[in-house]
Design an enzyme around this catalytic site. Structure first.
Site, PDB file in Angstrom:
ATOM      1  CE  LYS A  26     -46.826  16.195 -20.983  1.00 50.26           C
ATOM      2  NZ  LYS A  26     -47.866  17.248 -21.010  1.00 50.26           N
ATOM      3  CE1 TYR A  46     -54.052 -16.249 -11.775  1.00 51.81           C
ATOM      4  CE2 TYR A  46     -53.008 -14.673 -13.269  1.00 51.81           C
ATOM      5  CZ  TYR A  46     -52.928 -15.571 -12.205  1.00 51.81           C
ATOM      6  OH  TYR A  46     -51.734 -15.779 -11.586  1.00 51.81           O
TER       7      TYR A  46
HETATM    8  C1  LIG Z   1     -48.022  17.624 -22.390  1.00 49.47           C
HETATM    9  C2  LIG Z   1     -48.159  19.014 -22.864  1.00 49.47           C
HETATM   10  C3  LIG Z   1     -47.990  19.346 -24.219  1.00 49.47           C
HETATM   11  C4  LIG Z   1     -47.783  18.306 -25.289  1.00 49.47           C
HETATM   12  O1  LIG Z   1     -49.024  17.750 -25.637  1.00 49.47           O
HETATM   13  P1  LIG Z   1     -49.168  16.645 -26.799  1.00 49.47           P
HETATM   14  O2  LIG Z   1     -50.617  16.422 -26.917  1.00 49.47           O
HETATM   15  O3  LIG Z   1     -48.441  15.439 -26.322  1.00 49.47           O
HETATM   16  O4  LIG Z   1     -48.544  17.236 -28.019  1.00 49.47           O
HETATM   17  C5  LIG Z   1     -48.023  20.682 -24.569  1.00 49.47           C
HETATM   18  N1  LIG Z   1     -48.252  21.636 -23.633  1.00 49.47           N
HETATM   19  C6  LIG Z   1     -48.465  21.355 -22.342  1.00 49.47           C
HETATM   20  C7  LIG Z   1     -48.733  22.446 -21.377  1.00 49.47           C
HETATM   21  C8  LIG Z   1     -48.431  20.040 -21.913  1.00 49.47           C
HETATM   22  O5  LIG Z   1     -48.644  19.760 -20.620  1.00 49.47           O
END
Ligand SMILES: *Cc1c(COP(=O)(O)O)cnc(C)c1O
Length: 359
Positions: free
Chosen positions: A35, A257
């Protein structure tokens, strides 16, 4: 010459990290979570490096379609499911798998007229305590029954997600969720999927049929108390840049800044091409680690949109053009994130569109 900041993606690190997942969960199928543009690493290049995984998971329908069109034949799962009837058409057409986590999605599935005889591959999400998505254990039996009578549903996998698998204290953080899951899933002879990276690494009892690694594939540690190196994970992204100017501050002079940092003695400071518009966290305070010429020093002053400043005390060899590593090989993203009050996940995902990505 273009502006010297870039993100180098190490595809062999992705492959290596996938082998670490396999080592920990030898009996589970692996759904590589890609994702958010593969946590900032780039969808297609990451999928290619992870092409030995048994499936891919993401939330973005357009990315899922692109992946299928690129020729991947594995399971491609939409982790938030679908948002309209039209998306169900796309899911069917591209043989995507989908989470169903609420009644509205169940109702859409019921109203959907599948074009093919083959039902959709469904991951039914159970809320065992995360309290974000999913049917409660009480709602679950009716949801499963409804799914089973829907002509559009094919194979069903049961799924849940842990709220506290990353914490240092031991298994009591997942025990209640695991127990609730087993209580509803037990004896149903359906495939199950529970484990994210933290659970893969720490709780083998959660591996079940499908594991869902994300951060560990990219070489980040899901734990505050264990480094990626200790877990044999290799960083897949290295963000590097160069010194583009050197200033010498007099004692008492401020830099950047707000003059948020003031020299308490004469001091050389390097100006680096890289700021929050590249995805470097603006909240990183004075003291955040950074590598210059391969040696560790610290950020000083406030992060600008396009630049940041580094302490060059005792680094007389550093000049305009010297290499800088903001995170990656030699400087774990988790360390930079911790200094900035966030997690490695956020830094990886927040790379700005203007960042040049090279492999
Ligand atoms: C993002 C996600 C994962 C992966 O999680 P990590 O902590 O990056 O391993 C697994 N399952 C779901 C449902 C997620 O949304």
């Amino acid at each position: 010459m273009s502006r010297p900041i870039q993100a180098l993606i190490d595809l062999s690190a992705l492959e290596h990290n996938l082998s670490v997942v396999r080592r920990h969960a030898p009996h589970a199928r692996v759904m590589a979570v890609i994702k958010a543009d593969a946590y900032g690493h780039g969808l297609l290049r990451s999928a290619e490096a992870l092409s030995r995984s048994d499936g891919f998971a993401m939330l973005e329908l357009d990315a899922a379609v692109r992946l299928r069109e690129a020729g991947y034949r594995q399971v491609i799962l939409l982790l938030e499911g679908f948002f309209s009837m039209e998306e169900l058409m796309w899911i069917e057409q591209y043989h995507l798998s989908t989470v169903i986590h609420n009644r509205e999605q169940l109702a859409m599935l019921f109203a959907y007229k599948p074009r093919a005889r083959l039902g959709l591959n469904i991951f039914l999400k159970i809320n065992t305590g995360m309290n974000r998505l999913g049917f409660t254990p009480e709602q679950f039996p009716a949801a499963l029954e409804a799914l089973r009578t829907s002509p559009a549903a094919g194979e069903i996998t049961l799924m849940t997600h842990f709220a506290r698998a990353d914490e240092c204290s031991r298994s009591e953080t997942i025990a209640a969720q695991l127990q609730r899951f087993k209580a509803v899933a037990g004896g149903r002879h359906l495939s199950c999927s529970l484990a994210n990276s933290a659970a893969i690494l720490r709780y083998p009892e959660t591996h079940a049929d499908w594991v869902r690694p994300g951060i560990m594939l990219y070489g980040g540690s899901p734990f505050a108390d264990r480094t990626a190196a200790e877990l044999d994970l290799h960083p897949a992204m290295t963000v590097s840049s160069k010194i583009i100017a050197v200033q010498t501050l007099k004692s008492g002079e401020g830099i950047g800044y707000g003059h948020a940092f003031r020299a308490d003695r004469p001091m050389r400071v390097g100006i680096v091409a890289g700021g929050y518009a590249d995805g470097y966290p603006r909240h990183a305070p004075t003291g955040t680690p950074v590598l210059v010429n391969g040696r560790r020093t610290r950020i000083v002053g406030r992060i600008s949109m396009d630049m940041l400043h580094v302490d060059l005390s005792g680094m007389d060899d550093v000049a305009v053009g010297s290499p800088v590593t903001l995170w990656g090989k030699g400087l774990p993203v988790d360390e930079v994130a911790q200094a900035a009050g966030t997690v490695g996940y956020e830094l990886l995902c927040a790379l700005a569109p203007r960042m040049q990505i090279v492999t």
